[in-house]
Scaffold this motif. Structure first.
Motif, PDB file in Angstrom:
ATOM      1  N   MET A  39      40.122  47.540  17.373  1.00 12.26           N
ATOM      2  CA  MET A  39      39.785  48.307  18.229  1.00 12.26           C
ATOM      3  C   MET A  39      40.992  49.805  18.091  1.00 12.26           C
ATOM      4  SD  MET A  39      38.834  46.660  21.854  1.00 12.26           S
ATOM      5  CE  MET A  39      40.280  46.281  22.871  1.00 12.26           C
ATOM      6  N   CYS A  41      42.603  51.546  21.092  1.00  7.49           N
ATOM      7  CA  CYS A  41      43.062  51.975  22.334  1.00  7.49           C
ATOM      8  C   CYS A  41      43.578  53.140  22.139  1.00  7.49           C
ATOM      9  CB  CYS A  41      43.954  50.799  22.960  1.00  7.49           C
ATOM     10  SG  CYS A  41      43.119  49.439  22.891  1.00  7.49           S
ATOM     11  N   MET A  45      46.514  53.082  19.181  1.00  2.00           N
ATOM     12  CA  MET A  45      46.123  53.669  17.874  1.00  2.00           C
ATOM     13  C   MET A  45      45.951  54.973  17.621  1.00  2.00           C
ATOM     14  SD  MET A  45      45.597  51.405  15.325  1.00  2.00           S
ATOM     15  CE  MET A  45      45.948  49.343  15.454  1.00  2.00           C
ATOM     16  N   GLU A 100      45.749  43.235  15.995  1.00  2.00           N
ATOM     17  CA  GLU A 100      45.134  42.031  16.696  1.00  2.00           C
ATOM     18  C   GLU A 100      45.290  40.843  15.926  1.00  2.00           C
ATOM     19  OE1 GLU A 100      43.785  41.579  19.452  1.00  2.00           O
ATOM     20  OE2 GLU A 100      42.987  39.594  18.776  1.00  2.00           O
ATOM     21  N   HIS A 365      51.231  49.146  17.588  1.00  3.00           N
ATOM     22  CA  HIS A 365      50.382  48.079  16.881  1.00  3.00           C
ATOM     23  C   HIS A 365      51.072  47.484  15.546  1.00  3.00           C
ATOM     24  CE1 HIS A 365      49.199  50.510  12.938  1.00  3.00           C
ATOM     25  NE2 HIS A 365      49.683  51.341  14.022  1.00  3.00           N
TER      26      HIS A 365
END
Ligand code: SAM
Ligand code: SF4
Length: 369
Positions: A39, A41, A45, A100, A365
């Protein structure tokens, strides 16, 4: 009787506990097992802001070369070794995050290994929920106790705009699958003015209907695109007013729970929990910007590229990978960690005090939230 981390007079022994110069003792560890994510977001990111200029942008719209090379990321054996060393110095709870975490193959084996470490009482995970629906049962049987699922909107088109993919349906399925698997579920909503602040009441109602704690997170300057500004932060007090006005009164909970289902001392969790006075539902706040909880901080982080961060806002932190790969003994590594933790900075509270907040102070991240 004093514990191994205390001397006979009950004083914390700094050679046996992860204690810093402000007297804070670390008990929680976050492992960012990958910097990669499916993703993008808006608050995390980098984004391809110039859609016409494709040079230097990969197919996901992330700058080329952004992700770490595979061998730069710690192996599971390395994460396990660090965790084992740190458990000897009082770490009790581990959260697996990323990027993730469910993108990394075999993460359930890491969960299983970590859950067997002496002294570790709970293993939890923070995930965007896209792949959790298929993996919840297996993760639970490997020893995962709870999941924090990130969800910022109930509107499908907005989900795509905020997070970069069509994923709302899968995330909601993951919430159900996690409940069915017996995992404790919390929902994390990052609230950003002009993006999703009109949905805070819907999220509070979701907490009331499902029984899951929804935690409202203030937007922190840890984004990859540099969009953070103080005006985008929606404060805890603003959200409380809105919820009191639109639903019913809420009051601070005396006893809160932390990563697992046990009662827990309010001093050691950043989430400030509130219950609805009609007895239905609990919500939490992570007010890092308006009510920073640095004084109670009891967490440490290992980034995907093997740095120890004693604070979310610390950069670059301490290179542990170098020690792990350089043939150092567990004792050498433990000494380095103890020494580094002693130097833990006061925290974001001092950055706010000195008016030095600005976008992209660190990249969420790689750190793992
Ligand atoms: N990918 C997983 C996820 O989204 O849950 C785990 C990693 S993510 C970096 C961990 C948490 O940090 C998520 O709950 C996310 O919403 C939050 N987060 C990311 N960037 C943030 C920011 N700039 N301010 C506040 N929270 C942020
Ligand atoms: Fe990915 Fe989580 Fe960051 Fe969103 S918050 S871009 S899901 S790492």
């Amino acid at each position: 009787m004093s514990s191994i981390r205390e001397d006979n007079d009950g004083e914390i022994n700094p050679n046996k506990a992860l204690v810093d110069r402000f007297g804070r003792i670390a008990r929680k560890l976050r492992l960012s097992v990958t910097d990669r994510c499916n993703m993008q977001c808006i608050y995390c990111m980098p984004r391809d802001t110039d859609k016409n200029d494709k040079t230097g942008i990969n197919k996901e719209g992330i700058p080329k070369g952004w992700w770490l090379a595979k061998d730069e990321v710690l192996s599971y054996e390395e994460f396990f070794r660090i965790s084992q060393i740190m458990a000897q110095f009082g770490i009790e709870k581990i959260r697996i995050t990323g990027g993730e975490p469910l993108l990394r193959p075999g993460v359930q084996e890491l969960v299983s290994g970590l859950s067997k470490i002496n002294g570790i009482r709970s293993i939890s995970m923070t995930t965007n929920g896209i792949y959790l629906c298929e993996k919840a049962d297996q993760l639970k049987s490997c020893g995962l106790q709870s999941v924090n699922i990130s969800l910022d909107t109930f509107k499908a088109a907005r989900f795509k705009a905020m997070c970069g993919i069509d994923g709302l349906h899968r995330v909601l399925n993951s919430v159900h699958a996690s409940e069915n698997a017996g995992l404790k579920v919390k929902i994390n909503m990052v609230v950003i003015r002009g993006w999703n602040n009109d949905e805070v009441v819907d999220f509070a109602n979701f907490a009331r209907e499902t029984g899951h704690v929804v935690r409202f997170i203030e937007f922190m300057p840890l984004d990859g695109s540099g969009i953070w500004s103080p005006e985008l932060v929606v404060s805890k007090s603003e959200i409380i007013s809105k919820i009191r006005n639109d639903i019913c009164d809420i009051e601070a909970s005396a006893i809160v729970d932390s990563n697992c289902a046990t009662s827990y001392d309010t001093r050691s969790t950043p989430a400030k929990l509130y219950s609805f006075t009609d007895g239905k539902g609990t919500i939490g706040f992570i007010p890092s910007m308006t009510e920073p909880f640095c004084e109670q901080c009891d967490r440490l982080r290992i980034t995907s590229d093997g740095r120890l961060l004693t604070c979310l806002f610390e950069n670059p932190g301490y290179d542990i990978k170098n020690l792990l790969r350089g043939g150092k003994t567990d004792k050498d590594i433990a000494d380095y960690i103890l020494e580094s933790v002693r130097k833990k900075p006061e925290g974001v509270i001092s950055i706010i005090r000195s008016k030095a907040l600005k976008p992209t102070l660190n990249l969420m991240h790689t750190i793992g939230g």
